[in-house]
Structure formats: C-alpha cells, structure tokens
Scaffold this motif. Structure first.
Motif, PDB file in Angstrom:
ATOM      1  N   CYS A 150       5.510 -28.493 -31.361  1.00 21.21           N
ATOM      2  CA  CYS A 150       6.021 -28.518 -29.988  1.00 21.21           C
ATOM      3  C   CYS A 150       5.868 -29.893 -29.364  1.00 21.21           C
ATOM      4  O   CYS A 150       6.790 -30.394 -28.711  1.00 21.21           O
ATOM      5  N   ARG A 151       4.740 -30.501 -29.553  1.00 19.52           N
ATOM      6  CA  ARG A 151       4.528 -31.854 -29.017  1.00 19.52           C
ATOM      7  C   ARG A 151       5.501 -32.849 -29.651  1.00 19.52           C
ATOM      8  O   ARG A 151       6.058 -33.701 -28.971  1.00 19.52           O
ATOM      9  N   ARG A 152       5.700 -32.735 -30.954  1.00 21.32           N
ATOM     10  CA  ARG A 152       6.560 -33.677 -31.674  1.00 21.32           C
ATOM     11  C   ARG A 152       8.008 -33.611 -31.206  1.00 21.32           C
ATOM     12  O   ARG A 152       8.668 -34.636 -31.067  1.00 21.32           O
ATOM     13  N   VAL A 153       8.512 -32.401 -30.948  1.00 17.84           N
ATOM     14  CA  VAL A 153       9.925 -32.266 -30.569  1.00 17.84           C
ATOM     15  C   VAL A 153      10.127 -32.067 -29.070  1.00 17.84           C
ATOM     16  O   VAL A 153      11.250 -31.889 -28.612  1.00 17.84           O
ATOM     17  N   GLY A 154       9.045 -32.095 -28.284  1.00 17.28           N
ATOM     18  CA  GLY A 154       9.156 -32.013 -26.829  1.00 17.28           C
ATOM     19  C   GLY A 154       9.403 -30.621 -26.279  1.00 17.28           C
ATOM     20  O   GLY A 154      10.094 -30.455 -25.278  1.00 17.28           O
ATOM     21  N   ILE A 155       8.835 -29.619 -26.904  1.00 17.53           N
ATOM     22  CA  ILE A 155       8.992 -28.238 -26.435  1.00 17.53           C
ATOM     23  C   ILE A 155       7.933 -27.939 -25.382  1.00 17.53           C
ATOM     24  O   ILE A 155       6.748 -28.182 -25.592  1.00 17.53           O
ATOM     25  N   ASP A 156       8.377 -27.406 -24.245  1.00 15.43           N
ATOM     26  CA  ASP A 156       7.469 -27.053 -23.156  1.00 15.43           C
ATOM     27  C   ASP A 156       7.143 -25.564 -23.109  1.00 15.43           C
ATOM     28  O   ASP A 156       6.122 -25.166 -22.574  1.00 15.43           O
ATOM     29  N   VAL A 157       8.046 -24.728 -23.639  1.00 10.35           N
ATOM     30  CA  VAL A 157       7.886 -23.276 -23.551  1.00 10.35           C
ATOM     31  C   VAL A 157       8.170 -22.651 -24.912  1.00 10.35           C
ATOM     32  O   VAL A 157       9.129 -23.019 -25.577  1.00 10.35           O
ATOM     33  N   VAL A 158       7.321 -21.706 -25.308  1.00  5.80           N
ATOM     34  CA  VAL A 158       7.521 -20.948 -26.542  1.00  5.80           C
ATOM     35  C   VAL A 158       7.507 -19.475 -26.178  1.00  5.80           C
ATOM     36  O   VAL A 158       6.608 -19.009 -25.480  1.00  5.80           O
ATOM     37  N   ILE A 159       8.497 -18.751 -26.646  1.00  7.86           N
ATOM     38  CA  ILE A 159       8.542 -17.302 -26.427  1.00  7.86           C
ATOM     39  C   ILE A 159       8.199 -16.634 -27.745  1.00  7.86           C
ATOM     40  O   ILE A 159       8.876 -16.823 -28.743  1.00  7.86           O
ATOM     41  N   ARG A 160       7.121 -15.870 -27.728  1.00  5.57           N
ATOM     42  CA  ARG A 160       6.689 -15.150 -28.928  1.00  5.57           C
ATOM     43  C   ARG A 160       7.076 -13.687 -28.808  1.00  5.57           C
ATOM     44  O   ARG A 160       6.952 -13.095 -27.743  1.00  5.57           O
ATOM     45  N   GLY A 161       7.486 -13.126 -29.897  1.00  8.39           N
ATOM     46  CA  GLY A 161       7.803 -11.715 -29.916  1.00  8.39           C
ATOM     47  C   GLY A 161       6.586 -10.886 -30.286  1.00  8.39           C
ATOM     48  O   GLY A 161       5.730 -11.321 -31.041  1.00  8.39           O
ATOM     49  N   VAL A 162       6.504  -9.690 -29.733  1.00  6.34           N
ATOM     50  CA  VAL A 162       5.466  -8.732 -30.108  1.00  6.34           C
ATOM     51  C   VAL A 162       6.136  -7.718 -31.010  1.00  6.34           C
ATOM     52  O   VAL A 162       7.137  -7.117 -30.655  1.00  6.34           O
ATOM     53  N   ARG A 163       5.592  -7.545 -32.207  1.00  7.15           N
ATOM     54  CA  ARG A 163       6.253  -6.718 -33.206  1.00  7.15           C
ATOM     55  C   ARG A 163       5.934  -5.231 -33.105  1.00  7.15           C
ATOM     56  O   ARG A 163       6.659  -4.410 -33.596  1.00  7.15           O
ATOM     57  N   GLY A 164       4.854  -4.887 -32.500  1.00 11.64           N
ATOM     58  CA  GLY A 164       4.508  -3.480 -32.417  1.00 11.64           C
ATOM     59  C   GLY A 164       3.297  -3.266 -31.532  1.00 11.64           C
ATOM     60  O   GLY A 164       2.714  -4.211 -31.005  1.00 11.64           O
ATOM     61  N   VAL A 165       2.907  -2.020 -31.370  1.00  8.77           N
ATOM     62  CA  VAL A 165       1.792  -1.669 -30.492  1.00  8.77           C
ATOM     63  C   VAL A 165       0.494  -2.316 -30.955  1.00  8.77           C
ATOM     64  O   VAL A 165      -0.287  -2.817 -30.151  1.00  8.77           O
ATOM     65  N   ALA A 166       0.259  -2.344 -32.258  1.00  5.98           N
ATOM     66  CA  ALA A 166      -0.973  -2.939 -32.771  1.00  5.98           C
ATOM     67  C   ALA A 166      -1.043  -4.426 -32.409  1.00  5.98           C
ATOM     68  O   ALA A 166      -2.102  -4.929 -32.024  1.00  5.98           O
ATOM     69  N   ASP A 167       0.094  -5.133 -32.510  1.00  2.00           N
ATOM     70  CA  ASP A 167       0.124  -6.546 -32.124  1.00  2.00           C
ATOM     71  C   ASP A 167      -0.142  -6.709 -30.636  1.00  2.00           C
ATOM     72  O   ASP A 167      -0.870  -7.606 -30.217  1.00  2.00           O
ATOM     73  N   LEU A 168       0.468  -5.858 -29.832  1.00  2.58           N
ATOM     74  CA  LEU A 168       0.265  -5.925 -28.384  1.00  2.58           C
ATOM     75  C   LEU A 168      -1.202  -5.682 -28.036  1.00  2.58           C
ATOM     76  O   LEU A 168      -1.793  -6.426 -27.248  1.00  2.58           O
ATOM     77  N   ASP A 169      -1.813  -4.674 -28.642  1.00  2.00           N
ATOM     78  CA  ASP A 169      -3.233  -4.393 -28.396  1.00  2.00           C
ATOM     79  C   ASP A 169      -4.095  -5.590 -28.802  1.00  2.00           C
ATOM     80  O   ASP A 169      -5.029  -5.957 -28.099  1.00  2.00           O
ATOM     81  N   HIS A 170      -3.765  -6.201 -29.936  1.00  6.89           N
ATOM     82  CA  HIS A 170      -4.515  -7.370 -30.396  1.00  6.89           C
ATOM     83  C   HIS A 170      -4.401  -8.522 -29.395  1.00  6.89           C
ATOM     84  O   HIS A 170      -5.390  -9.155 -29.045  1.00  6.89           O
ATOM     85  N   GLU A 171      -3.193  -8.771 -28.903  1.00  7.99           N
ATOM     86  CA  GLU A 171      -2.979  -9.852 -27.936  1.00  7.99           C
ATOM     87  C   GLU A 171      -3.705  -9.565 -26.626  1.00  7.99           C
ATOM     88  O   GLU A 171      -4.265 -10.465 -26.013  1.00  7.99           O
ATOM     89  N   LYS A 172      -3.679  -8.325 -26.193  1.00 12.71           N
ATOM     90  CA  LYS A 172      -4.330  -7.969 -24.934  1.00 12.71           C
ATOM     91  C   LYS A 172      -5.859  -8.152 -25.040  1.00 12.71           C
ATOM     92  O   LYS A 172      -6.503  -8.526 -24.088  1.00 12.71           O
ATOM     93  N   CYS A 173      -6.393  -7.916 -26.225  1.00 12.63           N
ATOM     94  CA  CYS A 173      -7.835  -8.083 -26.416  1.00 12.63           C
ATOM     95  C   CYS A 173      -8.235  -9.549 -26.500  1.00 12.63           C
ATOM     96  O   CYS A 173      -9.342  -9.912 -26.145  1.00 12.63           O
ATOM     97  N   ARG A 174      -7.340 -10.396 -26.966  1.00 11.68           N
ATOM     98  CA  ARG A 174      -7.635 -11.821 -27.112  1.00 11.68           C
ATOM     99  C   ARG A 174      -7.663 -12.545 -25.787  1.00 11.68           C
ATOM    100  O   ARG A 174      -8.400 -13.499 -25.608  1.00 11.68           O
ATOM    101  N   TRP A 175      -6.823 -12.139 -24.858  1.00 17.01           N
ATOM    102  CA  TRP A 175      -6.685 -12.880 -23.600  1.00 17.01           C
ATOM    103  C   TRP A 175      -7.130 -12.008 -22.441  1.00 17.01           C
ATOM    104  O   TRP A 175      -6.546 -10.976 -22.158  1.00 17.01           O
ATOM    105  N   PRO A 176      -8.192 -12.406 -21.766  1.00 23.82           N
ATOM    106  CA  PRO A 176      -8.666 -11.626 -20.623  1.00 23.82           C
ATOM    107  C   PRO A 176      -7.634 -11.611 -19.498  1.00 23.82           C
ATOM    108  O   PRO A 176      -6.890 -12.570 -19.329  1.00 23.82           O
ATOM    109  N   ALA A 177      -7.609 -10.538 -18.763  1.00 26.39           N
ATOM    110  CA  ALA A 177      -6.662 -10.388 -17.647  1.00 26.39           C
ATOM    111  C   ALA A 177      -7.031 -11.305 -16.503  1.00 26.39           C
ATOM    112  O   ALA A 177      -8.103 -11.731 -16.316  1.00 26.39           O
TER     113      ALA A 177
END
Length: 70
Positions: free
Chosen positions: A43-70
């Motif tokens: 991102c730094r090399r090509v000048g990207i400011d925003v990245v949109i990541r997809g969530v593939r399923g409920v397990a991924d969403l639960d994992h992401e929610k646990c990683r980042w505090p509200a």
C-alpha cells in the motif's frame, strides 16, 4: 494477497476480472493483486490509502471482532 495453503472458488485471474467489471463505473477504484510481502508495504509503495477487506463467513467475523476492541 496470496495464501498458498488456501484456494478460492475461482482462479485469481477470474476474480480480478469480475472485480474489474463490477467496479468499471468507479473511476477512483483500482483492482490489483499482490503476492509476497506485507499488505502495508504494498500500500505504501503504490500510494493506497484505503483497503476494503471481505469477511468470508461467521467464523472470520467472530475472529475479527475478537481481535479489535469496540
């Protein structure tokens, strides 16, 4: 990004084509693929400011929610 131990439903080339078609009317969107190295470095090399990541399923969403505090 590429993960050798995972395979997608469609080959990378086809996924990129589908994404380019879907975003064809968005002049400020670029579709690209990257292998090797960290996403932040790419991102730094090509000048990207925003990245949109997809969530593939409920397990991924639960994992992401646990990683980042509200």
């Amino acid at each position: 990004m590429s993960y050798p131990n995972k395979t997608g439903r469609f080959p990378v080339g086809e996924r990129l084509d589908r994404l380019r078609t879907a975003a064809s009317g968005l002049s400020n969107v670029t579709i690209d693929s990257h292998t090797g190295g960290l996403l932040v470095d790419y991102c730094r090399r090509v000048g990207i400011d925003v990245v949109i990541r997809g969530v593939r399923g409920v397990a991924d969403l639960d994992h992401e929610k646990c990683r980042w505090p509200a």
